[in-house]
Scaffold this motif. Sequence first.
Motif, PDB file in Angstrom:
ATOM      1  N   THR A   1       0.686  -1.279   0.184  1.00 31.33           N
ATOM      2  CA  THR A   1      -0.027   0.050   0.172  1.00 31.33           C
ATOM      3  C   THR A   1       0.974   1.120  -0.033  1.00 31.33           C
ATOM      4  OG1 THR A   1      -1.744  -1.241   1.291  1.00 31.33           O
ATOM      5  CG2 THR A   1      -2.088   1.178   1.305  1.00 31.33           C
ATOM      6  N   ALA A   2       2.152   1.189   0.787  1.00 34.81           N
ATOM      7  CA  ALA A   2       2.824   2.385   0.766  1.00 34.81           C
ATOM      8  C   ALA A   2       3.521   2.764  -0.495  1.00 34.81           C
ATOM      9  CB  ALA A   2       3.959   2.230   1.929  1.00 34.81           C
ATOM     10  N   ALA A   3       3.838   1.457  -1.186  1.00 32.75           N
ATOM     11  CA  ALA A   3       4.608   1.684  -2.437  1.00 32.75           C
ATOM     12  C   ALA A   3       3.453   2.065  -3.627  1.00 32.75           C
ATOM     13  CB  ALA A   3       5.019   0.241  -3.011  1.00 32.75           C
ATOM     14  N   ARG A   4       2.110   1.622  -3.493  1.00 38.85           N
ATOM     15  CA  ARG A   4       1.193   1.698  -4.814  1.00 38.85           C
ATOM     16  C   ARG A   4       0.473   2.722  -4.528  1.00 38.85           C
ATOM     17  NH1 ARG A   4       0.296  -4.472  -6.520  1.00 38.85           N
ATOM     18  NH2 ARG A   4       2.258  -5.072  -6.774  1.00 38.85           N
ATOM     19  N   ARG A   5       0.002   2.783  -3.273  1.00 37.57           N
ATOM     20  CA  ARG A   5      -1.133   3.834  -2.863  1.00 37.57           C
ATOM     21  C   ARG A   5      -1.005   4.764  -1.881  1.00 37.57           C
ATOM     22  NH1 ARG A   5      -6.390   2.464  -4.891  1.00 37.57           N
ATOM     23  NH2 ARG A   5      -6.730   4.619  -4.032  1.00 37.57           N
ATOM     24  N   PRO A   6      -0.052   5.582  -1.784  1.00 36.70           N
ATOM     25  CA  PRO A   6       0.344   6.209  -0.324  1.00 36.70           C
ATOM     26  C   PRO A   6      -0.896   6.806  -0.015  1.00 36.70           C
ATOM     27  CG  PRO A   6       1.591   7.036  -2.415  1.00 36.70           C
ATOM     28  CD  PRO A   6       0.817   5.657  -2.774  1.00 36.70           C
ATOM     29  N   ASP A   7      -1.730   7.315  -0.971  1.00 36.29           N
ATOM     30  CA  ASP A   7      -2.960   8.184  -0.569  1.00 36.29           C
ATOM     31  C   ASP A   7      -3.888   7.209   0.246  1.00 36.29           C
ATOM     32  OD1 ASP A   7      -3.469   6.139  -3.094  1.00 36.29           O
ATOM     33  OD2 ASP A   7      -5.631   6.911  -2.753  1.00 36.29           O
ATOM     34  N   LEU A   8      -3.998   5.816  -0.004  1.00 37.38           N
ATOM     35  CA  LEU A   8      -4.592   4.793   1.209  1.00 37.38           C
ATOM     36  C   LEU A   8      -4.074   4.859   2.400  1.00 37.38           C
ATOM     37  CD1 LEU A   8      -5.569   1.709  -1.022  1.00 37.38           C
ATOM     38  CD2 LEU A   8      -7.158   3.738  -0.371  1.00 37.38           C
ATOM     39  N   LEU A   9      -2.658   5.007   2.403  1.00 38.21           N
ATOM     40  CA  LEU A   9      -1.962   4.782   3.795  1.00 38.21           C
ATOM     41  C   LEU A   9      -2.173   6.199   4.513  1.00 38.21           C
ATOM     42  CD1 LEU A   9       0.220   2.619   4.612  1.00 38.21           C
ATOM     43  CD2 LEU A   9       1.945   4.169   3.944  1.00 38.21           C
ATOM     44  N   ALA A  10      -2.115   7.089   3.753  1.00 36.46           N
ATOM     45  CA  ALA A  10      -2.391   8.494   4.404  1.00 36.46           C
ATOM     46  C   ALA A  10      -3.856   8.644   5.185  1.00 36.46           C
ATOM     47  CB  ALA A  10      -2.185   9.514   3.550  1.00 36.46           C
ATOM     48  N   ALA A  11      -4.697   7.756   4.630  1.00 39.94           N
ATOM     49  CA  ALA A  11      -6.169   7.936   4.972  1.00 39.94           C
ATOM     50  C   ALA A  11      -6.218   6.792   6.209  1.00 39.94           C
ATOM     51  CB  ALA A  11      -7.072   7.435   3.803  1.00 39.94           C
ATOM     52  N   LEU A  12      -5.441   6.026   6.360  1.00 38.33           N
ATOM     53  CA  LEU A  12      -5.645   5.012   7.239  1.00 38.33           C
ATOM     54  C   LEU A  12      -5.797   5.564   8.994  1.00 38.33           C
ATOM     55  CD1 LEU A  12      -3.079   2.076   6.885  1.00 38.33           C
ATOM     56  CD2 LEU A  12      -5.760   1.860   7.112  1.00 38.33           C
ATOM     57  N   ASP A  13      -6.725   5.054   9.530  1.00 37.24           N
ATOM     58  CA  ASP A  13      -6.727   5.315  10.947  1.00 37.24           C
ATOM     59  C   ASP A  13      -5.522   4.958  11.929  1.00 37.24           C
ATOM     60  OD1 ASP A  13      -9.508   4.467  13.498  1.00 37.24           O
ATOM     61  OD2 ASP A  13      -7.524   5.745  13.620  1.00 37.24           O
ATOM     62  N   PRO A  14      -4.743   5.952  12.148  1.00 32.23           N
ATOM     63  CA  PRO A  14      -3.701   5.590  12.889  1.00 32.23           C
ATOM     64  C   PRO A  14      -4.035   4.381  14.049  1.00 32.23           C
ATOM     65  CG  PRO A  14      -3.688   7.849  12.707  1.00 32.23           C
ATOM     66  CD  PRO A  14      -5.008   7.246  12.267  1.00 32.23           C
ATOM     67  N   ALA A  15      -5.111   4.526  14.496  1.00 29.92           N
ATOM     68  CA  ALA A  15      -5.444   3.599  16.075  1.00 29.92           C
ATOM     69  C   ALA A  15      -5.106   2.169  15.276  1.00 29.92           C
ATOM     70  CB  ALA A  15      -6.779   3.923  16.293  1.00 29.92           C
ATOM     71  N   THR A  16      -5.469   1.872  13.936  1.00 31.19           N
ATOM     72  CA  THR A  16      -5.494   0.489  13.309  1.00 31.19           C
ATOM     73  C   THR A  16      -4.051  -0.079  13.368  1.00 31.19           C
ATOM     74  OG1 THR A  16      -5.607   1.084  11.106  1.00 31.19           O
ATOM     75  CG2 THR A  16      -7.926   0.693  12.325  1.00 31.19           C
ATOM     76  N   LEU A  17      -3.144   0.875  13.503  1.00 38.02           N
ATOM     77  CA  LEU A  17      -1.666   0.198  13.188  1.00 38.02           C
ATOM     78  C   LEU A  17      -0.978   0.392  14.569  1.00 38.02           C
ATOM     79  CD1 LEU A  17      -0.659   3.358  10.526  1.00 38.02           C
ATOM     80  CD2 LEU A  17      -1.482   0.861  10.222  1.00 38.02           C
ATOM     81  N   ASP A  18      -0.255  -0.897  14.826  1.00 38.71           N
ATOM     82  CA  ASP A  18       0.330  -1.258  15.827  1.00 38.71           C
ATOM     83  C   ASP A  18       1.993  -0.860  15.895  1.00 38.71           C
ATOM     84  OD1 ASP A  18       0.460  -4.390  15.177  1.00 38.71           O
ATOM     85  OD2 ASP A  18       1.867  -3.268  14.789  1.00 38.71           O
ATOM     86  N   LYS A  19       2.631  -0.730  16.856  1.00 40.20           N
ATOM     87  CA  LYS A  19       4.056  -0.247  16.734  1.00 40.20           C
ATOM     88  C   LYS A  19       4.911  -0.944  15.714  1.00 40.20           C
ATOM     89  CE  LYS A  19       5.708  -2.909  20.695  1.00 40.20           C
ATOM     90  NZ  LYS A  19       4.503  -3.692  20.890  1.00 40.20           N
ATOM     91  N   ARG A  20       4.621  -2.231  15.592  1.00 39.51           N
ATOM     92  CA  ARG A  20       5.590  -2.985  14.519  1.00 39.51           C
ATOM     93  C   ARG A  20       5.017  -2.269  13.222  1.00 39.51           C
ATOM     94  NH1 ARG A  20       7.863  -7.737  13.772  1.00 39.51           N
ATOM     95  NH2 ARG A  20       6.510  -7.866  11.945  1.00 39.51           N
ATOM     96  N   ASP A  21       3.993  -2.033  12.761  1.00 36.68           N
ATOM     97  CA  ASP A  21       3.489  -1.596  11.585  1.00 36.68           C
ATOM     98  C   ASP A  21       4.218  -0.165  11.438  1.00 36.68           C
ATOM     99  OD1 ASP A  21      -0.206  -2.134  12.327  1.00 36.68           O
ATOM    100  OD2 ASP A  21       1.446  -3.208  11.241  1.00 36.68           O
ATOM    101  N   LEU A  22       4.468   0.467  12.453  1.00 33.99           N
ATOM    102  CA  LEU A  22       4.871   1.831  12.237  1.00 33.99           C
ATOM    103  C   LEU A  22       6.496   1.853  12.114  1.00 33.99           C
ATOM    104  CD1 LEU A  22       2.913   3.645  15.074  1.00 33.99           C
ATOM    105  CD2 LEU A  22       2.519   3.945  12.577  1.00 33.99           C
ATOM    106  N   ALA A  23       6.954   0.575  12.412  1.00 34.38           N
ATOM    107  CA  ALA A  23       8.390   0.350  12.193  1.00 34.38           C
ATOM    108  C   ALA A  23       8.845  -0.134  10.860  1.00 34.38           C
ATOM    109  CB  ALA A  23       9.017  -0.775  13.326  1.00 34.38           C
ATOM    110  N   LEU A  24       7.561  -0.400  10.004  1.00 33.19           N
ATOM    111  CA  LEU A  24       8.056  -0.920   8.908  1.00 33.19           C
ATOM    112  C   LEU A  24       8.724   0.070   7.885  1.00 33.19           C
ATOM    113  CD1 LEU A  24       5.205  -3.146   7.962  1.00 33.19           C
ATOM    114  CD2 LEU A  24       7.299  -3.645   8.117  1.00 33.19           C
TER     115      LEU A  24
END
Length: 243
Positions: free
Chosen positions: A220-243
């Motif tokens: 998603t980060a590579a192909r659709r940064p717009d979707l990533l930006a729209a994600l609710d941060p609450a649904t991301l855990d610390k591992r996700d953010l480390a990617l």
Amino acid sequence: TGKRVDVVSIFPEYFAPLELSLIGKARTTGILDLHLHDLRTWTHDVHRTVDDTPYGGGPGMVMKPEPWGQALDELVPQGTTARLVVPTPAGAPFTQATAYELAAESHLVFACGRYEGIDQRVLDHAAERMPVSEVSLGDYVLFGGEVAVLVMLEAITRLIPGVLGNADSLADESHAHGLLETPAYTKPPSWRGHDVPDILRSGDHGRIARWRRDQALLRTAARRPDLLAALDPATLDKRDLAL
Ligand SMILES: N#Cc1ccccc1Cn1ccc2ccc(-c3cc(N)[nH]n3)cc21
């Protein structure tokens, strides 16, 4: 009773294949009650005229309001309600969320325009007595609304409970969690020098789920940064953010 869907077009034959597939399925499962209509049914002149020149000048023709008004009078009689869905390049983006919303409606009427579109007063008048959704399928211009309605009908129908065999396949698909779906693999394990990622053959379902989420985030980060930006941060855990 199944979901009532009316489609009005000057090319109703565009939808004939659906009559076989969707109606066939709907007959057995009572899911969709699809009715196709030729807009010219509601013309009364010998040439069955549906278009005229645009006020204010400009190229092309515009669809006259009268036939549409009479079609909607008949398909959505006073006292009944339906959502009018009108594909147009000037509409709000049709997304998976829109598909879910429309899948929940009991009666949909799709108006397929041609030429340069439908006289705006048709939509303004309809909005006085029913919800109207003007939707765009993407930032490109088609010749008319028929192909857009075929796309929407497919996206909507697969969301109606009972249509898809395996309900789980809805949960993990693209745009289900706001992310793109992960790459898919099947046998053979090695094919023309390309191997299936070992993790997927490990049987460790916890690690597999983790790997799949990582892949979905990276893709998603590579192909659709717009979707990533729209994600609710609450649904991301610390591992996700480390990617
Ligand atoms: N309207 C209009 C219009 C305006 C300018 C030039 C050509 C057309 C053709 N047209 C007539 C009906 C109609 C319906 C839907 C689309 C449509 C939707 C998406 N997302 N792209 N194109 C186009 C449609």
